[in-house]
Design a protein around this motif. Sequence first.
Motif, PDB file in Angstrom:
ATOM      1  N   ALA A 126     -19.297 -21.091  37.795  1.00 34.16           N
ATOM      2  CA  ALA A 126     -20.477 -21.841  37.381  1.00 34.16           C
ATOM      3  C   ALA A 126     -20.740 -21.564  35.908  1.00 34.16           C
ATOM      4  O   ALA A 126     -21.035 -20.424  35.522  1.00 34.16           O
ATOM      5  CB  ALA A 126     -21.688 -21.445  38.219  1.00 34.16           C
ATOM      6  N   THR A 127     -20.617 -22.600  35.073  1.00 29.47           N
ATOM      7  CA  THR A 127     -20.811 -22.484  33.632  1.00 29.47           C
ATOM      8  C   THR A 127     -22.131 -23.131  33.247  1.00 29.47           C
ATOM      9  O   THR A 127     -22.379 -24.296  33.578  1.00 29.47           O
ATOM     10  CB  THR A 127     -19.670 -23.177  32.872  1.00 29.47           C
ATOM     11  OG1 THR A 127     -18.418 -22.585  33.236  1.00 29.47           O
ATOM     12  CG2 THR A 127     -19.854 -23.048  31.370  1.00 29.47           C
ATOM     13  N   THR A 128     -22.980 -22.395  32.536  1.00 34.41           N
ATOM     14  CA  THR A 128     -24.283 -22.889  32.087  1.00 34.41           C
ATOM     15  C   THR A 128     -24.343 -22.838  30.565  1.00 34.41           C
ATOM     16  O   THR A 128     -23.889 -21.865  29.950  1.00 34.41           O
ATOM     17  CB  THR A 128     -25.420 -22.042  32.677  1.00 34.41           C
ATOM     18  OG1 THR A 128     -25.332 -22.054  34.100  1.00 34.41           O
ATOM     19  CG2 THR A 128     -26.774 -22.588  32.258  1.00 34.41           C
ATOM     20  N   ASN A 129     -24.898 -23.866  29.979  1.00 31.04           N
ATOM     21  CA  ASN A 129     -25.073 -23.912  28.530  1.00 31.04           C
ATOM     22  C   ASN A 129     -26.442 -23.346  28.173  1.00 31.04           C
ATOM     23  O   ASN A 129     -27.477 -23.967  28.415  1.00 31.04           O
ATOM     24  CB  ASN A 129     -24.943 -25.350  28.031  1.00 31.04           C
ATOM     25  CG  ASN A 129     -25.023 -25.450  26.517  1.00 31.04           C
ATOM     26  OD1 ASN A 129     -25.198 -24.449  25.826  1.00 31.04           O
ATOM     27  ND2 ASN A 129     -24.890 -26.660  26.000  1.00 31.04           N
ATOM     28  N   CYS A 178     -25.402 -27.196  34.044  1.00 32.50           N
ATOM     29  CA  CYS A 178     -24.449 -26.307  34.711  1.00 32.50           C
ATOM     30  C   CYS A 178     -23.319 -27.127  35.298  1.00 32.50           C
ATOM     31  O   CYS A 178     -23.549 -28.193  35.876  1.00 32.50           O
ATOM     32  CB  CYS A 178     -25.160 -25.527  35.813  1.00 32.50           C
ATOM     33  SG  CYS A 178     -24.085 -24.380  36.727  1.00 32.50           S
ATOM     34  N   HIS A 179     -22.106 -26.647  35.143  1.00 28.99           N
ATOM     35  CA  HIS A 179     -20.927 -27.266  35.755  1.00 28.99           C
ATOM     36  C   HIS A 179     -20.269 -26.246  36.676  1.00 28.99           C
ATOM     37  O   HIS A 179     -20.147 -25.071  36.332  1.00 28.99           O
ATOM     38  CB  HIS A 179     -19.916 -27.698  34.687  1.00 28.99           C
ATOM     39  CG  HIS A 179     -18.650 -28.237  35.268  1.00 28.99           C
ATOM     40  ND1 HIS A 179     -17.568 -27.429  35.561  1.00 28.99           N
ATOM     41  CD2 HIS A 179     -18.291 -29.495  35.631  1.00 28.99           C
ATOM     42  CE1 HIS A 179     -16.602 -28.171  36.079  1.00 28.99           C
ATOM     43  NE2 HIS A 179     -17.013 -29.422  36.138  1.00 28.99           N
ATOM     44  N   ILE A 180     -19.834 -26.716  37.859  1.00 29.73           N
ATOM     45  CA  ILE A 180     -19.218 -25.816  38.831  1.00 29.73           C
ATOM     46  C   ILE A 180     -17.810 -26.295  39.158  1.00 29.73           C
ATOM     47  O   ILE A 180     -17.597 -27.461  39.533  1.00 29.73           O
ATOM     48  CB  ILE A 180     -20.059 -25.727  40.119  1.00 29.73           C
ATOM     49  CG1 ILE A 180     -21.455 -25.178  39.797  1.00 29.73           C
ATOM     50  CG2 ILE A 180     -19.368 -24.811  41.134  1.00 29.73           C
ATOM     51  CD1 ILE A 180     -22.381 -25.100  40.980  1.00 29.73           C
TER      52      ILE A 180
END
Length: 284
Positions: free
Chosen positions: A131-134, A271-273
Motif C-alpha cells: 500500500a503506497t500513500t502520497n 493510496c494505491h494497493i
Amino acid sequence: MIRREGELHGVPVLWLENAHCRAALSLHGGQLLSFAPHGETDWLWLSPASKRPPGAVRAGVPVCWPYFGREGQPADVPQHGFARTSAWSLDDLREDGDDIVVELSLPANDASPLRLKQTLRLGRALHQSLATTNAGGNAVAFTQALHTYFHVGDALRATLQGVDGLHYADKYDAGAEHLQRGGWNLDDPRDPGRSDRIYRDADGEFVLEDPALSRRLHIRSAGSRSLVVWNPGATGVVALGDVPASDWRGFVCVEVANAGSDIIELAPGACHILVQAVTASPFV
C-alpha cells in the motif's frame, strides 16, 4: 503460532509457523524469503550465494519500490529502489483464523514523499499487498514490483499460462514489443534459454506449471496491469555474481508489477494497493 529469531543462509530472519504453514521473513528489505504450507516444497527460492545485509538479498520476494529497475530515474541510482535494502518496521504480528498476518512499514525516506506499508497473510495460501500513500503536496509517479523468485524443479520444463495473446516488451531486444503466442517457456524460439519480459495489459490469473515438482502455482494480481517474467539463463547467470552457475534452473521470477508503460500517478493523500495472491494445485 511459533515465532523465533534465526538465520537462513546467513541472513537474519524471523521464523514463523502455525498449523498450516512455515515462513521466514527478513526485516532487511521487508522480504519474505521462504514460504510453504506444511507437507509442500518451498514455494520460494533463495540463492545460497546471495549477498547478505546490507546488500540486496537475492531470494523470495524482493520489494522493488519506488521504482522498478531504474525506470524514470538517473543512471546512478540503486537498481530497483531503496525498499529492498532498508530496515523495515514490524508493526503487527498475529493469527487470524488459519493465517499468520504480518504488517510491516518502510520508514520515511527523504528521497521520496511516498510511504509504504506491506501486509502478508500466510497460511494454506500466500497473500501479499503493498500500500503506497502520497504524503506530499504534489502528484508523484512511481513504479514497483513484487519480484517473486518462484522455486521450480527445472526452469527448462516450466511453463507460464495466462499470457497467450499479450504483448510484451523484451529487455533483451532493446525493449522491442512482441506478441506472445501460447504459454511462456524458456524454449521460445525467438529468444531461447532466457527471459526478461514486461507483459502489458496483464491482469488476472497466471499459472506457473512445474512438472518437475508436480505442482501448479496460481498467481492472481490486483492493482497491476503489467507482469514481468525473468530468468537469466545459463549465460546471463554468470554476470549476476550472487547465483551459482548451475542454480538458474531452480527458479522463475513471475513479478506482479507496475512497470514499463504501467506507471502509477498518485495524487496527494491518495493510496494505491498492489496485490499478489498465490495458491497451489497438483500438476497431473
